[in-house]
Design a protein around this motif. Structure first.
Motif, PDB file in Angstrom:
ATOM      1  N   PRO A 121       0.807  -1.240   0.000  1.00  0.00           N
ATOM      2  CA  PRO A 121       0.000   0.000   0.000  1.00  0.00           C
ATOM      3  C   PRO A 121       0.829   1.273   0.000  1.00  0.00           C
ATOM      4  O   PRO A 121       0.463   2.250  -0.658  1.00  0.00           O
ATOM      5  N   GLU A 122       1.954   1.305   0.723  1.00  0.00           N
ATOM      6  CA  GLU A 122       2.719   2.541   0.858  1.00  0.00           C
ATOM      7  C   GLU A 122       3.255   3.030  -0.474  1.00  0.00           C
ATOM      8  O   GLU A 122       3.371   4.245  -0.710  1.00  0.00           O
ATOM      9  N   ARG A 123       3.625   2.112  -1.357  1.00  0.00           N
ATOM     10  CA  ARG A 123       4.124   2.533  -2.668  1.00  0.00           C
ATOM     11  C   ARG A 123       3.164   2.165  -3.799  1.00  0.00           C
ATOM     12  O   ARG A 123       3.491   2.349  -4.974  1.00  0.00           O
ATOM     13  N   ASN A 124       2.009   1.597  -3.411  1.00  0.00           N
ATOM     14  CA  ASN A 124       0.945   1.254  -4.355  1.00  0.00           C
ATOM     15  C   ASN A 124       1.461   0.425  -5.528  1.00  0.00           C
ATOM     16  O   ASN A 124       1.184   0.721  -6.701  1.00  0.00           O
ATOM     17  N   SER A 125       2.212  -0.624  -5.208  1.00  0.00           N
ATOM     18  CA  SER A 125       2.671  -1.545  -6.247  1.00  0.00           C
ATOM     19  C   SER A 125       2.184  -2.954  -5.909  1.00  0.00           C
ATOM     20  O   SER A 125       1.909  -3.262  -4.745  1.00  0.00           O
ATOM     21  N   PHE A 126       2.084  -3.772  -6.934  1.00  0.00           N
ATOM     22  CA  PHE A 126       1.611  -5.134  -6.680  1.00  0.00           C
ATOM     23  C   PHE A 126       2.324  -6.114  -7.604  1.00  0.00           C
ATOM     24  O   PHE A 126       2.880  -5.732  -8.646  1.00  0.00           O
ATOM     25  N   LYS A 127       2.294  -7.412  -7.199  1.00  0.00           N
ATOM     26  CA  LYS A 127       2.846  -8.494  -8.007  1.00  0.00           C
ATOM     27  C   LYS A 127       1.929  -9.701  -7.889  1.00  0.00           C
ATOM     28  O   LYS A 127       1.324  -9.941  -6.846  1.00  0.00           O
ATOM     29  N   ARG A 128       1.830 -10.436  -8.962  1.00  0.00           N
ATOM     30  CA  ARG A 128       1.171 -11.740  -8.888  1.00  0.00           C
ATOM     31  C   ARG A 128       2.146 -12.733  -8.286  1.00  0.00           C
ATOM     32  O   ARG A 128       3.319 -12.769  -8.672  1.00  0.00           O
ATOM     33  N   ILE A 129       1.682 -13.552  -7.357  1.00  0.00           N
ATOM     34  CA  ILE A 129       2.550 -14.555  -6.720  1.00  0.00           C
ATOM     35  C   ILE A 129       2.383 -15.907  -7.402  1.00  0.00           C
ATOM     36  O   ILE A 129       3.355 -16.541  -7.805  1.00  0.00           O
ATOM     37  N   THR A 130       1.151 -16.356  -7.537  1.00  0.00           N
ATOM     38  CA  THR A 130       0.912 -17.635  -8.198  1.00  0.00           C
ATOM     39  C   THR A 130       0.450 -17.413  -9.628  1.00  0.00           C
ATOM     40  O   THR A 130      -0.127 -16.376  -9.969  1.00  0.00           O
ATOM     41  N   ASP A 131       0.728 -18.401 -10.457  1.00  0.00           N
ATOM     42  CA  ASP A 131       0.318 -18.355 -11.863  1.00  0.00           C
ATOM     43  C   ASP A 131       0.066 -19.786 -12.309  1.00  0.00           C
ATOM     44  O   ASP A 131       0.021 -20.712 -11.490  1.00  0.00           O
ATOM     45  N   ASN A 132      -0.082 -19.996 -13.613  1.00  0.00           N
ATOM     46  CA  ASN A 132      -0.370 -21.343 -14.104  1.00  0.00           C
ATOM     47  C   ASN A 132       0.818 -22.286 -13.966  1.00  0.00           C
ATOM     48  O   ASN A 132       0.645 -23.496 -13.913  1.00  0.00           O
ATOM     49  N   GLU A 133       2.025 -21.720 -13.929  1.00  0.00           N
ATOM     50  CA  GLU A 133       3.212 -22.568 -13.748  1.00  0.00           C
ATOM     51  C   GLU A 133       3.336 -23.019 -12.300  1.00  0.00           C
ATOM     52  O   GLU A 133       3.653 -24.171 -12.011  1.00  0.00           O
ATOM     53  N   PHE A 134       3.077 -22.096 -11.371  1.00  0.00           N
ATOM     54  CA  PHE A 134       3.127 -22.400  -9.935  1.00  0.00           C
ATOM     55  C   PHE A 134       1.820 -21.909  -9.289  1.00  0.00           C
ATOM     56  O   PHE A 134       1.744 -20.783  -8.790  1.00  0.00           O
ATOM     57  N   PRO A 135       0.774 -22.757  -9.312  1.00  0.00           N
ATOM     58  CA  PRO A 135      -0.543 -22.302  -8.849  1.00  0.00           C
ATOM     59  C   PRO A 135      -0.787 -22.430  -7.352  1.00  0.00           C
ATOM     60  O   PRO A 135      -1.807 -21.960  -6.855  1.00  0.00           O
ATOM     61  N   LYS A 136       0.118 -23.084  -6.622  1.00  0.00           N
ATOM     62  CA  LYS A 136      -0.101 -23.329  -5.197  1.00  0.00           C
ATOM     63  C   LYS A 136       0.974 -22.632  -4.371  1.00  0.00           C
ATOM     64  O   LYS A 136       2.133 -22.526  -4.800  1.00  0.00           O
ATOM     65  N   LEU A 137       0.587 -22.182  -3.148  1.00  0.00           N
ATOM     66  CA  LEU A 137       1.568 -21.497  -2.315  1.00  0.00           C
ATOM     67  C   LEU A 137       1.286 -21.637  -0.841  1.00  0.00           C
ATOM     68  O   LEU A 137       0.175 -21.946  -0.410  1.00  0.00           O
ATOM     69  N   MET A 138       2.334 -21.387  -0.056  1.00  0.00           N
ATOM     70  CA  MET A 138       2.270 -21.089   1.368  1.00  0.00           C
ATOM     71  C   MET A 138       3.153 -19.860   1.580  1.00  0.00           C
ATOM     72  O   MET A 138       4.072 -19.622   0.796  1.00  0.00           O
TER      73      MET A 138
END
Length: 880
Positions: A336-353
């Motif tokens: 929020p402080e710099r109002n930037s974002f990234k996608r973490i999961t995608d079709n190559e790596f769809p699962k996360l912890m």
């Protein structure tokens, strides 16, 4: 000299022991010992209830508990520790103690009932939608519906009766750490989200918008320093507006907004959503917000030709639902402080912890090693630095099962189970360290009789301040420094043949969701651990702390459960039961060293004859010493002759002390108490298996056990023995009657009868080929059909059907997604062609067990009719 009465009691012969127990318990049921008992009938079954322990007040002066009946006429009770006063709340739920003197509960009519436990005065608050207790006070927060359909938020003090009202509130979210409430409002032209500070009763509007929007999915940061929420356009506004994320920091009174339309790289074909595995959350430091993304879901066109390829990662049905992971929700992070974002999961790596500090993500793709034969493929797990975007391989070929069992995340460490040991990976140094190699014990089941790689016994959490990890071996609890410097065994279960396990006493000590994995429990150095102890012939509870070590509390020849300890003193309550003792509630107060009974469920039991249970030890042909449980008929008379039903399913000796309510509504149609009341012995033998020969293993163990129990109990009529099993037990039943004529009648439910056709089928409940069940799992062949065709034939009842001489009743559900009902039809057709005695019941719309109460009663009646006819010589029922 002090004696352990319970241990002395174990040395008394069974029948004498049962007689003593019934005599001791009869007065507590409220009936005179001289009263004549009567036979239990199915008309009496509805009298029985299930007891569930509820809450314990702060100083253990009051206890709540509930009784649940098959009729649905459930009741919530509150009883004082001296057993002199009881309050009842028919049909109520969500019972809560307010300090020590008040109790609140929601009635089935939507009323909040508040009782002054000292004066018995009741206050009824109508049209309450939900409520919370304000922690550390005598206040209640409740959302009420008005006559005009709108809602108000009320803060009410149960002592002074004073209240504060916020009008026109849509919903609220309470945080005890901040002592504040977030609420939403909606008017004709506007929606808003606000903060209600309970410390000074002030309100602050955080954000407002046109009423084309609604606020949802409000989440608090740990400690209550900030909140995040979704701002969703209403149905008619979705073409104009997109879902946004709001974030508000309370201390700075600062609001941040994430608008997808204002982000340069936000995917146009995706929208912000929340789901079970892609939910909104805030990092512990409040600097990162995580939220879900999803493409618009287009329904699968069922009219199209299905293309099934052997090279597909998943079966067609699963493949089209995933659609290359395009249909799966993804997770993104926003600063929020710099109002930037990234996608973490995608079709190559769809699962996360996420790591414990939420600065790193652990990514994997469960289909990487597909297609393969096991239920879950191994995983390659990568670590992603969210700040830099750097990703590297962390674990290769890791134990599968979606990583939930074998991986834990702790601060700067990830702990994982591999090659029979627990390991720790230091995220900062990048070093892997084996934590258990030198301890000389197994932390997974080295005695497992299944072909699959054994899962670890468990890792319930850690002591954060000490950086000490808890792990289990077969019997004991270990505390291991996460850097591997030292390890301590907290219990002596291996020597006692007793299993010790930690019981979570708070939400902090319980597992919490971590997207596609979980965060394990967090314990404090000063915490007193509650530990459950279970052995073959007794169960109990202990406390453990650093200073005093292990402190035994209960050690009984009964089944004990639902233990609740007081937060303010050494008082506690728990439930205990035996097969011939209906569950009862007991309490030990700090001021009283004796445990006393607070409530006995099903007091009507004293009016009826009842059976009792006995642990049996026997030896199979391989020399293995095994156990079983023998349940005696109600009104047992030595010297009389009784029929016996043998129920089979792997190991069941743990059922020794479990009380069984008689019932006509049984999902598999079988009920031990029913059969005991009808004059049957019931026997549950343990079974062990040789990989490649599950069928003959079952025959060996069951026949050996049955012969032993017939030889040791002269009251069992060896000419009137029945056999019953469901699912894998149904398979064992069908196989056993192809190999022996010992049993006069048999019942098999949802049985596997053909290993060949079963192997070449799909378990639609998991959308997986059935290979794993046979090669690695419960069916225990250990090799594929094409590596060991002979074993698949040898272990299939269908190929030995010509040797069946036992009348068989089988049943199955037409919608069973675990064992296809064709398996039962195959055996039916084989026995039909061979002219054998067999009746099959097929229940439309039912699955692996029966859920419809009418069908449960029907199956229970037919199974009892079947055995009554063949084992007791009763009149043949019309349906036969």
């Amino acid at each position: 000299m002090k004696y352990n009465i319970d241990k002395l009691f174990r040395r008394i012969p069974l029948i004498v022991r049962c007689t003593i127990l019934v005599t001791l318990l009869t007065p507590s049921f409220g009936f005179a010992q001289g009263n004549a008992k009567k036979q239990l009938t199915k008309e009496d079954y509805s009298l029985w209830s299930n007891l569930r322990v509820g809450k314990l007040s702060q100083s253990a002066k009051w206890v709540s508990f509930s009784l649940f009946y098959e009729s649905g006429e459930d009741t919530l009770f509150v009883k004082n520790s001296t057993a002199t006063k009881t309050y009842s709340f028919p049909g109520a739920s969500k019972g809560e103690f307010i300090a020590d003197n008040w109790f609140s509960a929601m009635s089935s009519k939507g009323e909040l009932v508040i009782v002054d436990l000292l004066t018995s005065k009741r206050e009824i608050n109508a049209e309450v939608i939900r409520y919370d207790l304000r922690v550390g006070t005598k206040d209640i927060i409740l959302l009420k519906k008005r006559a005009d359909g709108k809602k108000d938020l009320e803060l009410k003090n149960v002592v002074t009766k004073k209240s504060l009202l916020l009008k026109d509130i849509e919903n609220y979210w309470y945080n005890s750490g901040r002592d504040a409430v977030i609420y939403t409002t909606k008017s004709e032209n506007n929606t808003a989200i606000g903060l209600f500070n309970l410390r000074d009763n002030t309100t602050t509007i955080i954000n407002n918008n046109p009423n084309a929007f609604q606020y949802s999915d409000i989440v608090w940061q740990k400690g209550g320093k900030s909140i995040a929420f979704l701002l969703q356009p209403l149905e008619g506004s979705k073409r104009i507006y997109r879902t946004c994320v709001g974030y508000y920091r309370l201390a700075e009174d600062k609001f941040y907004s994430f608008n997808p339309s204002a982000q340069d790289h936000f995917p146009e074909d995706m929208e912000i959503i929340t789901s079970s595995f892609a939910y909104l959350s805030i990092s512990e430091d409040g600097k990162r917000i995580f939220f879900g993304l999803e493409k618009a879901v287009i329904p699968v066109d069922l009219s199209q030709v299905q293309t099934w390829s052997t090279k597909d990662k998943y079966l067609y049905t699963a493949k089209v639902q995933i659609d290359g992971w395009d249909r799966a929700a993804k997770v993104a992070v926003w600063w929020p402080e710099r109002n930037s974002f990234k996608r973490i999961t995608d079709n190559e790596f769809p699962k996360l912890m996420l790591s414990a500090d939420q600065k790193y993500a652990f990514l994997y793709n469960p289909e990487q090693y597909e297609p393969q034969a096991n239920r879950e493929a191994p995983l390659d797990i990568y670590i992603l630095d969210l700040e830099t975007g750097t990703r590297k391989l962390l674990l290769q070929n890791q134990l599968g099962k979606e990583a939930a069992i074998s991986i834990s995340v702790y601060e700067k460490y990830i702990v994982y189970f591999k090659d029979r040991d627990w390991w720790a990976y230091d995220i900062v140094s990048g070093q892997h360290k084996n934590l258990t190699k030198e301890l000389g014990v197994f932390f997974s089941d080295n005695e497992s009789d299944r072909p699959e790689q054994a899962s670890p016994f468990g890792n319930p959490g850690w002591i954060q301040g000490d950086k000490t990890l808890f792990v289990y071996d077969k019997y004991d609890i270990w505390s291991i420094a996460i850097d591997g410097r030292c390890a301590l065994r907290l219990t002596s279960g291996r020597e006692e043949k007793t299993t010790y396990r930690i019981v979570a006493q708070s939400t902090q000590q319980s597992f919490k969701m971590n997207y596609d994995g979980s965060y394990k429990g967090v314990f404090e150095s000063k915490d007193r651990l509650l530990i459950k102890a279970e052995a073959l012939e007794y169960t109990g509870y202990c406390f453990w702390d650093k200073k005093a070590g292990l402190q035994p509390l209960i050690d009984k020849m009964m089944y004990t459960s639902e233990f609740i300890a007081s937060a303010k003193n050494d008082s506690y309550v728990y439930k205990e039961e035996n097969y011939n003792l209906s569950p009862r509630l007991l309490i030990k107060e700090k001021s009283n060293s004796k445990v006393k009974m607070l409530f006995q469920s099903n007091t009507q039991q004293a009016k009826y004859y009842w059976g009792c249970s006995k642990l049996i030890s026997y030896t199979n042909s391989k020399g293995s010493i095994l156990n079983g449980v023998l349940f005696y008929p109600a009104n047992y008379l030595a010297g009389a002759k009784y029929p016996m039903v043998v129920q089979v399913y792997e190991k069941q000796s743990k059922e020794l002390y479990r009380f069984v309510n008689p019932s006509q509504k049984n999902p598999t149609g079988f009920n031990i108490a029913n059969f005991n009341s009808k004059g049957y012995f019931v026997f549950l033998p343990d079974i062990v298996y040789q990989v490649g020969d599950p069928g003959s293993s079952a025959v060996d163990c069951v026949v050996s056990a049955t012969k032993h129990v017939i030889g040791s109990e002269s009251s069992i009529d060896s000419t009137r023995i029945g056999l019953i099993g469901h699912s894998y037990g149904g398979y064992e039943t069908d196989y056993i009657i192809t190999q022996t004529n010992m049993f006069k009648a048999a019942v098999a439910g949802a049985a596997i009868t053909d290993y060949v056709s079963g192997y070449l089928w799909a378990t639609w409940g998991f959308e997986k080929p059935n290979f794993w069940q046979y090669e690695f799992g419960q069916l225990r062949i250990g090799r594929s059909l094409y590596e060991d065709f002979a074993s698949y034939l040898r272990n299939s009842p269908i190929y030995h059907a010509h040797k069946v001489n036992t009348p068989l009743l089988s049943w199955t559900g037409e919608k069973d997604s675990q064992v296809h009902y064709y398996q039962s039809i195959e055996f039916y057709l084989a026995l039909r062609r061979l002219g054998k005695i067999h009746t099959m019941l097929l229940y439309p719309g039912e699955g692996h067990v029966l859920m419809d109460k009418k069908n449960q009663k029907d199956l229970t009646r037919r199974i009892e009719d079947w055995f009554d006819y063949y084992l007791k010589g009763n009149i043949k029922p019309e349906w036969l």
